[in-house]
Design an enzyme around this catalytic site. Structure first.
Site, PDB file in Angstrom:
ATOM      1  N   ARG A  84      11.323   3.493   4.083  1.00 39.24           N
ATOM      2  CA  ARG A  84      10.845   2.502   5.060  1.00 39.24           C
ATOM      3  C   ARG A  84      12.044   1.661   5.469  1.00 39.24           C
ATOM      4  O   ARG A  84      12.811   1.202   4.614  1.00 39.24           O
ATOM      5  CB  ARG A  84       9.758   1.616   4.459  1.00 39.24           C
ATOM      6  CG  ARG A  84       9.391   0.448   5.374  1.00 39.24           C
ATOM      7  CD  ARG A  84       8.178  -0.303   4.917  1.00 39.24           C
ATOM      8  NE  ARG A  84       6.956   0.458   5.152  1.00 39.24           N
ATOM      9  CZ  ARG A  84       5.729  -0.056   5.044  1.00 39.24           C
ATOM     10  NH1 ARG A  84       5.569  -1.322   4.693  1.00 39.24           N
ATOM     11  NH2 ARG A  84       4.665   0.694   5.272  1.00 39.24           N
TER      12      ARG A  84
ATOM     13  N   HIS B 167       4.698   5.530  11.745  1.00 40.53           N
ATOM     14  CA  HIS B 167       4.228   5.400  10.356  1.00 40.53           C
ATOM     15  C   HIS B 167       3.278   6.580  10.123  1.00 40.53           C
ATOM     16  O   HIS B 167       2.057   6.420  10.057  1.00 40.53           O
ATOM     17  CB  HIS B 167       3.510   4.057  10.193  1.00 40.53           C
ATOM     18  CG  HIS B 167       3.231   3.643   8.777  1.00 40.53           C
ATOM     19  ND1 HIS B 167       3.416   4.469   7.690  1.00 40.53           N
ATOM     20  CD2 HIS B 167       2.748   2.472   8.279  1.00 40.53           C
ATOM     21  CE1 HIS B 167       3.072   3.822   6.581  1.00 40.53           C
ATOM     22  NE2 HIS B 167       2.664   2.614   6.920  1.00 40.53           N
TER      23      HIS B 167
ATOM     24  N   ARG C 182       0.814  -1.222   0.000  1.00 40.67           N
ATOM     25  CA  ARG C 182       0.000   0.000   0.000  1.00 40.67           C
ATOM     26  C   ARG C 182       0.849   1.275   0.000  1.00 40.67           C
ATOM     27  O   ARG C 182       0.636   2.178  -0.822  1.00 40.67           O
ATOM     28  CB  ARG C 182      -0.905   0.013   1.245  1.00 40.67           C
ATOM     29  CG  ARG C 182      -1.930  -1.064   1.221  1.00 40.67           C
ATOM     30  CD  ARG C 182      -2.309  -1.497   2.643  1.00 40.67           C
ATOM     31  NE  ARG C 182      -2.987  -2.765   2.599  1.00 40.67           N
ATOM     32  CZ  ARG C 182      -2.354  -3.936   2.435  1.00 40.67           C
ATOM     33  NH1 ARG C 182      -1.051  -3.991   2.321  1.00 40.67           N
ATOM     34  NH2 ARG C 182      -3.043  -5.051   2.364  1.00 40.67           N
ATOM     35  N   THR C 183       1.779   1.351   0.941  1.00 41.08           N
ATOM     36  CA  THR C 183       2.527   2.601   1.125  1.00 41.08           C
ATOM     37  C   THR C 183       3.390   2.890  -0.102  1.00 41.08           C
ATOM     38  O   THR C 183       3.405   4.015  -0.616  1.00 41.08           O
ATOM     39  CB  THR C 183       3.400   2.503   2.391  1.00 41.08           C
ATOM     40  OG1 THR C 183       2.593   1.996   3.455  1.00 41.08           O
ATOM     41  CG2 THR C 183       3.965   3.844   2.775  1.00 41.08           C
TER      42      THR C 183
ATOM     43  N   LYS D 164      27.047  -4.980  -2.230  1.00 40.76           N
ATOM     44  CA  LYS D 164      28.513  -5.016  -2.383  1.00 40.76           C
ATOM     45  C   LYS D 164      29.177  -4.372  -1.174  1.00 40.76           C
ATOM     46  O   LYS D 164      30.367  -4.057  -1.196  1.00 40.76           O
ATOM     47  CB  LYS D 164      28.931  -4.265  -3.645  1.00 40.76           C
ATOM     48  CG  LYS D 164      28.355  -4.815  -4.932  1.00 40.76           C
ATOM     49  CD  LYS D 164      28.841  -3.941  -6.086  1.00 40.76           C
ATOM     50  CE  LYS D 164      27.960  -4.089  -7.305  1.00 40.76           C
ATOM     51  NZ  LYS D 164      28.200  -3.010  -8.280  1.00 40.76           N
TER      52      LYS D 164
HETATM   53  N1   CP Z   1      -0.458  -0.318   6.002  1.00 40.17           N
HETATM   54  C1   CP Z   1       0.749  -0.504   5.416  1.00 40.17           C
HETATM   55  O1   CP Z   1       1.761   0.138   5.772  1.00 40.17           O
HETATM   56  O2   CP Z   1       0.725  -1.411   4.400  1.00 40.17           O
HETATM   57  P1   CP Z   1       1.992  -1.837   3.516  1.00 40.17           P
HETATM   58  O3   CP Z   1       2.944  -2.557   4.429  1.00 40.17           O
HETATM   59  O4   CP Z   1       1.404  -2.725   2.437  1.00 40.17           O
HETATM   60  O5   CP Z   1       2.611  -0.597   2.960  1.00 40.17           O
END
Ligand code: CP
Length: 319
Positions: free
Chosen positions: A112, A140, A62-63, A90
């Site tokens: 992330r 998040h 999603r993100t 590497k």
């Molecule tokens: N809710 C969420 O962060 O989903 P993803 O891990 O698919 O990005």
């Protein structure tokens, strides 16, 4: 900026850093972006000439995809850094990797990482904007923002979430979503209760807690179910998933006791049969799909807030 709010910071690392004013600024901007997304050609030139680079060290559907879509709808150029095909393999360090990508002329990193705090570290190393797309168990922020936006729009509100009773249920301990979403809800005035077994709560929380989901389920306006974060557990924290579901899952019995207007939310991905043991499509208040859809408008708002200039127009969103 919209609604006369202050200028944003350079980066978005946490919901706390935004504060109530900053959250409201993003949600108001998201209203403009949702309008853009309803057009037959949902694209505006607002970020033409800007480059957004996604750097995901953890899996995401999603993100990652919604940030990519958001950047493209604002006409930004996008770069996707693939960890598995990079020179990290590497032995290149994260710092050298960020320096290398920065030297190509990047305006924003969307990052992330499994380590809590990694986006703050990256923010020290680059003059580009840094957007935290999830760091470890910690934070998040865009999930918190899209959740707040989903509650606000689903209930037809335009300001905050004052007076709403919200239960966040499940694996609080390992959940960066719980931390950011609860913070966003509370900064907007909602009353949040955490519902979890003691083993799935962190040692210190600011919100009231209970283990009695059945005792509160009929009185909540929003039931926010969390994913069991099995990949982040290295010990058995619940006796069995079956017992967890019987005490903390949204079972058919509990679904039948929800008020019809109660919103049911989940950040995804859902462990079907564990935290949600009914078909969400049969719940009148389920807004799980809307959360995903709203993620694009909210992430467009975040990108525009950090990289745009002027006011969001209704025609071309060239501020
Ligand atoms: N809710 C969420 O962060 O989903 P993803 O891990 O698919 O990005």
């Amino acid at each position: 900026m919209s609604a006369g709010h202050d200028r944003p910071a350079r980066s978005l690392l946490s919901v706390d850093g935004l504060g109530t004013e900053g959250i409201l600024r993003i949600l108001d901007l998201a209203d403009h972006m949702a309008e853009v997304n309803r057009r037959p050609n949902p694209k505006v030139p607002a970020l033409r000439g800007k480059t957004v680079c996604s750097v995901f060290f953890e899996d995401s559907t999603r993100t990652r995809l919604s940030f990519e879509t958001a950047a493209k709808r604002l006409s930004a150029d996008t770069m996707t850094f693939s960890v598995s095909q990079s020179s990290l393999n590497k032995g290149e360090s994260l710092r050298d990797t960020i320096d290398t990508i920065s030297a190509m002329g990047v305006d924003a990193f969307v990052i992330r990482h499994a380590s809590s705090g990694a986006p703050w570290q990256v923010d020290h190393w680059t003059t580009a904007s840094v957007i935290n797309a999830g760091d470890g168990w910690h934070s998040h922020p865009t999930q918190g923002l899209l959740d707040a936006y989903t509650v606000r729009t689903s209930l037809g509100r335009t300001g905050g979430l004052e007076g709403l009773r919200i239960a966040i249920v499940g694996d609080i301990k390992h959940s960066r979503v719980a931390r950011s979403t609860s913070m966003a809800f509370r900064l907007l005035g909602a009353d949040v209760t955490l519902v979890a077994p003691r083993t799935l709560l962190p040692p210190v929380v600011e919100e009231p807690t209970t283990e009695d989901l059945d005792g509160i389920i009929e009185g909540v306006d929003v039931l926010y179910m969390l994913r069991m974060q099995n990949e982040r557990m290295n010990e058995a924290l619940v006796p069995s998933l079956r017992e967890y579901t019987s005490r903390f899952g949204l079972t058919p019995d509990r679904a039948a006791r929800l008020a019809p207007q109660t919103l049911v939310m989940h950040p995804g991905p859902v462990n079907r049969g564990v935290e949600i043991a009914v078909d969400p499509g049969e719940l009148p208040g389920a807004v799980i799909t809307q959360q995903v859809t709203n993620g694009i408008a909210v992430r467009m708002a975040v990108l525009f807030d950090l990289l745009g200039s002027g006011e969001p127009g209704t025609e071309g969103t060239s501020r």
